[in-house]
Design an enzyme around this catalytic site. Sequence first.
Site, PDB file in Angstrom:
ATOM      1  N   CYS A 182       0.675  -1.051  -0.069  1.00 29.83           N
ATOM      2  CA  CYS A 182       0.081  -0.217   0.060  1.00 29.83           C
ATOM      3  C   CYS A 182       1.105   0.923   0.284  1.00 29.83           C
ATOM      4  O   CYS A 182       1.686   0.857   0.512  1.00 29.83           O
ATOM      5  CB  CYS A 182      -0.595  -0.077   1.070  1.00 29.83           C
ATOM      6  SG  CYS A 182      -1.876   1.472   1.692  1.00 29.83           S
TER       7      CYS A 182
ATOM      8  N   ASP B 104       0.006  -6.284   0.574  1.00 33.27           N
ATOM      9  CA  ASP B 104      -1.609  -6.522   0.201  1.00 33.27           C
ATOM     10  C   ASP B 104      -1.073  -7.289  -1.215  1.00 33.27           C
ATOM     11  O   ASP B 104      -0.037  -7.840  -2.163  1.00 33.27           O
ATOM     12  CB  ASP B 104      -2.189  -5.316  -1.493  1.00 33.27           C
ATOM     13  CG  ASP B 104      -2.545  -4.132  -0.568  1.00 33.27           C
ATOM     14  OD1 ASP B 104      -3.557  -3.797   0.390  1.00 33.27           O
ATOM     15  OD2 ASP B 104      -2.115  -2.762  -1.023  1.00 33.27           O
TER      16      ASP B 104
END
Length: 165
Positions: free
Chosen positions: A56, A63
């Site tokens: 992120c 992620d």
Amino acid sequence: MAGRDENELEDVQLLGSQGTTYDFNYTPEVLEVFENKHPSRDYFVKFNCPEFTTLCPKTNQPDFGTIYISYIPDVKMVESKSLKLYLFSFRNHGDFHEDCINIIMNDLIELMDPRYIEVRGKFTPRGGISIDPYCNYGRPGTKFEKMADQRLIQHDMYPENIDNR
């Protein structure tokens, strides 16, 4: 039909290498190509990468997602080990899901100049929401440009049931 001779694969350096280096930072230059032996035929090549990770850009938290790549080659095709290492290089890359998907597609267009390509991501939820970006490209002025328009319009007409979230 005979297999490929060694001269056809001289630009493919990573496949079969025992000393593979894994770069944790975005590295598009790791991508390699080989010649399409069937350029007179339209056909799809599909890759699924179920262990894609990126960061992120705001929180630096990881992620996780699956990347789906489908393309119709022209003259050049992407070599799968180099693609794996390229996707792995997103591990410490900080970008939003939508940006990663478009970067991947743009890099593959620049590398191969395919007739058609689509890249889709299915990311695991964070904060109670999942993000599944989709992008595609068809070579301008060809039937593949029209195909891209049609597939974009219809890409989520029949969404699958998602039971793993």
